[in-house]
Motif scaffolding. Structure first.
Motif, mmCIF file in Angstrom:
data_model
loop_
_atom_site.group_PDB
_atom_site.id
_atom_site.type_symbol
_atom_site.label_atom_id
_atom_site.label_comp_id
_atom_site.label_asym_id
_atom_site.label_seq_id
_atom_site.Cartn_x
_atom_site.Cartn_y
_atom_site.Cartn_z
ATOM 1 N N HIS A 105 16.174 0.522 1.727
ATOM 2 C CA HIS A 105 17.308 1.179 1.069
ATOM 3 C C HIS A 105 18.577 0.341 1.079
ATOM 4 N N LEU A 127 0.426 3.968 5.207
ATOM 5 C CA LEU A 127 0.211 3.840 3.755
ATOM 6 C C LEU A 127 -1.244 4.052 3.347
ATOM 7 N N ASP A 128 -2.160 3.683 4.214
ATOM 8 C CA ASP A 128 -3.568 3.883 3.854
ATOM 9 C C ASP A 128 -3.846 5.386 3.701
ATOM 10 N N ARG A 145 15.763 4.090 8.057
ATOM 11 C CA ARG A 145 14.930 3.104 8.761
ATOM 12 C C ARG A 145 13.723 3.789 9.396
ATOM 13 N N TYR A 180 27.828 1.326 7.599
ATOM 14 C CA TYR A 180 26.580 2.027 7.932
ATOM 15 C C TYR A 180 26.577 2.447 9.403
ATOM 16 N N LEU A 205 12.333 6.585 8.474
ATOM 17 C CA LEU A 205 11.429 6.996 7.387
ATOM 18 C C LEU A 205 10.548 5.817 6.963
ATOM 19 N N ARG A 206 11.218 4.701 6.687
ATOM 20 C CA ARG A 206 10.472 3.551 6.160
ATOM 21 C C ARG A 206 9.472 3.041 7.196
ATOM 22 N N VAL A 260 6.580 5.929 7.530
ATOM 23 C CA VAL A 260 5.736 6.106 6.341
ATOM 24 C C VAL A 260 4.975 4.817 6.023
ATOM 25 N N ASN A 261 5.644 3.677 6.132
ATOM 26 C CA ASN A 261 4.970 2.432 5.778
ATOM 27 C C ASN A 261 3.893 2.028 6.789
ATOM 28 N N GLU A 263 0.923 -3.014 -2.122
ATOM 29 C CA GLU A 263 1.084 -1.802 -1.317
ATOM 30 C C GLU A 263 2.363 -1.919 -0.470
ATOM 31 N N SER A 264 3.487 -1.889 -1.171
ATOM 32 C CA SER A 264 4.765 -2.187 -0.514
ATOM 33 C C SER A 264 5.385 -0.969 0.150
ATOM 34 N N GLY A 265 4.913 0.219 -0.170
ATOM 35 C CA GLY A 265 5.430 1.420 0.490
ATOM 36 C C GLY A 265 6.858 1.768 0.073
ATOM 37 N N VAL A 266 7.550 2.406 0.994
ATOM 38 C CA VAL A 266 8.933 2.819 0.717
ATOM 39 C C VAL A 266 9.805 1.570 0.681
ATOM 40 N N PRO A 267 10.597 1.392 -0.389
ATOM 41 C CA PRO A 267 11.449 0.196 -0.445
ATOM 42 C C PRO A 267 12.596 0.268 0.565
#
Lengths: 431, 358
Positions: free
Chosen positions: B17, A194-195, A184, B29, A186-187, A190-191, B11-15
């Motif tokens: 998980h 993105l630019d 979570r 989890y 990371l996403r 990083v997101n 531009e969806s980035g990291v999907p």
């Protein structure tokens, strides 16, 4: 059926032996593809002459400035034509995987179908930065392949002076040592960049890596500009049933030699069960009817060793978060740099905590973009300007946990000392 | 002008998980309690909820053809509820909800040539880079070195008999994309770049190349009436940093691009702080396709380490205990003057004490 194979006496020698052979895989692909027949010939030429023959160039997809690694063959004949014409272009697409690199087979099969159609059919899981590497396609097919992969919900990774693709460990998904939700984090981080990931415009590359505990399975401290390494502030948790089970199997010799003696700060002692201390910072657990382990958590540096050896019997605490370290990289050009602490403890529990982590990541990138020289990484920038300037630029408080020792030389201008002391006292009083 | 519809990237980035997780992993989890290893190559995780999951880990060739990937998918569909994950060292992991499926899964992987192991105190798969297959600056091939070495180390991959885990890496130039490791195999150039002066002016941005040199050995020069670059060959440390921004400065040489061996890199904070690896051998030939001289040195270090280290000592911990003189003595590797650091910060690597083991 593809064209006739080139002789590959060197590569053929990499088909024997017990380890899976990439050469066998390439040959299987070459049965149907002239492209891979020539790729094998190209690679054999490298083996024969012991040199590489790919040069870079400019190939991309619409809207992005990076993510495709262009490769053009330099094995040319006297007329300057490629000797292996079907493999004259061998571009790679870097695609970002989900955190923890989990997949369902439907997705993997779709990747295969797309790459069989548009590329060589060779996919690497994964590159060293963590990308899925779709290896080898022509300039013409780059956009087609990307469009199909992109429609599946996957996006291009980083290349060049940009934020790069990131990695997180298996973490919360399957590891008891996880101290935050790595994937979570990371996403989220990083997101939000993105630019800067898709349109390279930073002084140089910038890498985030996310490890759930100080075992640092993502090697973040040595190879990321911003390492987010899980840790905890409260006491090590214990489980008596598992501790007794471990002791029954391993005995006192292993307990002493492999657990207690290996504690780097001597925070663990073997005690008579009746004499175990009771302080607020003490963890203890009986390993038998007569003996117990006692851990002084104030002395513990959260190295993970005892928890690794006695998994479950000892466990990370519950007041969890991460230590943030900045500036790790390999040699070029001022020498190897480990990441060093800039935030000793960053709590990662609530949505707000994760939002703050995103903000910190963005601030560090902004500072890097404004202050680093061309081709300078964060660690080199900090080496040049000093950690204190970096911390002040980011409004981060200094902390003795950031140093292995205070200054050992007097060469510093110190007429601001009283003011700094006053600031620290004021902060303490306000807290 | 008629033009095909331009598709803009999403531009969806990291999907996310979560949809890709094995159902047992999704359900538990962040709630795992402990794990053990019933046998090499198998992890058994137990959740606070009481749920259990078995993970079977297998080695792969990292760059896989679609047929290999589809085969792994068939196996995952049959045994692992259609889910897999990959480790940082390109091992594949199959999560299994039912213990009874573990043995048949291992048998099926074995039938298709995938070695099961890489867990606990084993030698795991070698982290590696691209090499001759795809890189633009490689001194050697990564996949080939890895294949040749893993053939030799296979027995230690499928067992857990080392003192602690052993991580290896290979890198095709001194940039060291393979990363820090207990033992790393890295190309070490030994001659300055050979410059094609005809091409420099057209191909290279000369100030960038001059700035890239860590020892300021490159300067602009006119050669045969053309603007080019020249290298002070006495100063040059043959690092190859000028080659990526200026391909006419060829650093790779079939004879003089050698291979060096490094030991004691450690990322984990367990016991000692993380440590950088140190160079302990060099001058090994780039002997494709199987690099026997490299394999010999790596295997020798591993053999000595296996016999000499105490339980839980990584290579770095072991050397911390026995000291560098005994490391070189036991491994019978020559300690030459080139192994004494003289780069920035080198004094930290000198022995500023009388702590010497005799």
């Amino acid at each position: 059926m593809a064209k006739k194979f080139h002789p590959t006496p060197n590569l053929d020698q990499l088909e024997s032996g017990p380890w899976p052979s990439f050469v066998t895989g390439l040959k299987r692909l070459a049965k149907d593809k002239d492209y891979v027949v020539d790729l094998l010939g190209h690679l054999e030429h490298s083996y024969k002459t012991r040199k590489g023959y790919w040069k870079g160039g400019t190939v991309g997809v619409i809207g992005y400035g990076g993510g495709v690694i262009p490769r053009f063959s330099e094995i040319k004949n006297e007329k300057n034509e490629p000797v292996f014409p079907d493999a004259a272009e061998l571009h790679t697409l870097r695609i970002m995987p989900p955190g923890g690199m989990h997949y369902d087979t439907k997705t993997l099969r779709q990747f295969c179908d797309i790459w069989e159609k548009h590329g060589t059919g060779l996919i690497a899981f994964h590159g060293q930065s963590g990308d899925i590497m779709f290896q080898g396609c022509t300039s013409e097919n780059v956009q087609k392949a990307f469009d199909e992969i992109n429609e599946m919900g996957f996006d291009m990774g980083g290349a060049g002076p940009s934020v790069r693709t990131s990695m997180s460990c298996v973490g919360a998904a399957r590891c008891e040592q996880s101290c935050y939700d790595e994937a979570r984090a990371l996403r989220s981080v990083v997101n939000s960049t993105l630019d800067d990931l898709h349109r390279p415009a930073l002084p140089y590359k910038f890498k985030f890596k996310f490890s759930g505990c100080p075992n640092d399975c993502m090697n973040s401290i040595q190879r990321s500009d911003m390492a987010i390494i899980g840790t905890w502030r409260d006491n090590i948790r214990t489980d008596e049933a598992l501790a007794r089970k471990w002791f029954a199997k391993h005995g006192v010799t292993e307990l002493v030699n492999d657990v207690i003696a290996r504690c780097p700060t001597k925070a663990i002692q073997l005690k008579d069960k009746a004499k175990v201390g009771k302080g607020a910072s003490i963890s203890s657990v009986a390993v038998s009817d007569s003996q117990a382990l006692e851990i002084e958590n104030k002395d513990c540096v959260r190295c993970m060793h005892c928890i690794n050896v006695m998994t479950g019997a000892l466990a990370t605490g519950t007041d969890k978060g991460a230590t943030i370290l900045v500036g790790g990289k390999r040699t070029l050009k001022i020498g190897d740099l480990m990441g060093t602490v800039v935030v000793p403890f960053f709590r990662l529990k609530t949505d707000e905590d994760y939002d703050k982590l995103v903000e910190l990541g963005k601030s560090i990138i902004d500072f890097f973009a404004e202050n680093a020289l061309e081709h300078e990484r964060t660690g080199e920038m900090i080496e040049r300007i000093g950690l204190v300037n970096f911390l002040e630029g980011l409004d981060l408080d200094v902390d003795p946990a950031m140093v292995s020792a205070p200054r050992t030389n007097p060469y510093v201008r110190m007429d601001g000392w009283d003011e700094e002391v006053a600031k620290i006292n004021a902060k303490k009083a306000a807290a | 002008m008629a033009q095909a519809q331009i598709r803009r990237a999403i531009e969806s980035g990291v999907p996310d998980h979560i949809p890709y997780l094995h159902p047992k992993l999704a359900k538990n989890y962040g709630n795992w309690k402990y794990h053990d290893r019933p046998r090499p190559g198998v992890l058994h995780h137990v959740s606070h909820s009481g749920d259990e999951v078995w993970t079977v880990r297998a080695g792969t060739q990292r760059q896989m053809d679609v047929f290999t990937i589809r085969k792994l998918c068939d196996i995952a569909d049959q045994f692992a509820e259609g889910r897999v994950r990959f480790t940082i060292r390109s091992n594949i992991e199959f999560m299994v909800s039912n213990e009874a499926k573990v043995v048949p899964l291992i048998a099926e992987l074995g039938r298709h040539g995938f070695p099961v192991g890489g867990t606990g105190n084993s030698i795991s798969m070698i982290a590696h880079t691209q090499g001759w297959l795809h890189c633009d600056i490689p001194g050697t091939d990564a996949s080939g070195v890895v294949k040749a070495l893993m053939d030799e180390l296979h027995e230690e991959f499928i067992r857990e008999e080392m003192p602690n885990r052993v991580h290896l890496s290979t890198s095709c130039c001194e940039i060291n994309c393979g990363g820090q490791a207990d033992i790393a195999i890295i190309v070490q150039h030994t001659k300055p770049p050979v410059i094609n002066h005809e091409l420099v002016a057209n191909v290279c941005e000369r100030p960038t190349v001059v700035a890239r040199c860590p020892v300021a050995a490159i300067r602009p020069a006119m050669v045969n009436g053309k603007p080019s670059l020249e290298v002070d060959e006495i100063k040059c440390v043959c690092c190859g940093a000028c080659y990526p921004p200026c391909p006419p400065m060829q650093i790779n040489d079939p004879e003089h691009s050698k291979i060096a061996i490094w030991v004691g890199g450690k990322n984990a904070n367990a016991r000692s702080k993380p440590q950088f690896m140190k160079m302990v051998a060099a001058g090994l030939p780039n002997n494709a396709p199987r690099w026997p001289e490299v394999a010999e040195v790596v295997k020798r270090i591993l053999r000595v380490y296996k016999n000499d280290a105490r339980p839980w000592e990584r290579i770095a911990d072991w050397i911390d205990r026995i000291g560098w003189p005994r490391f070189f003595e036991k491994t019978e590797l020559p300690f030459t003057k080139y192994l004494i650091d003289d780069w920035k910060g080198a004094r930290a690597n000198l022995n500023a004490s009388t702590h010497i083991r005799f």
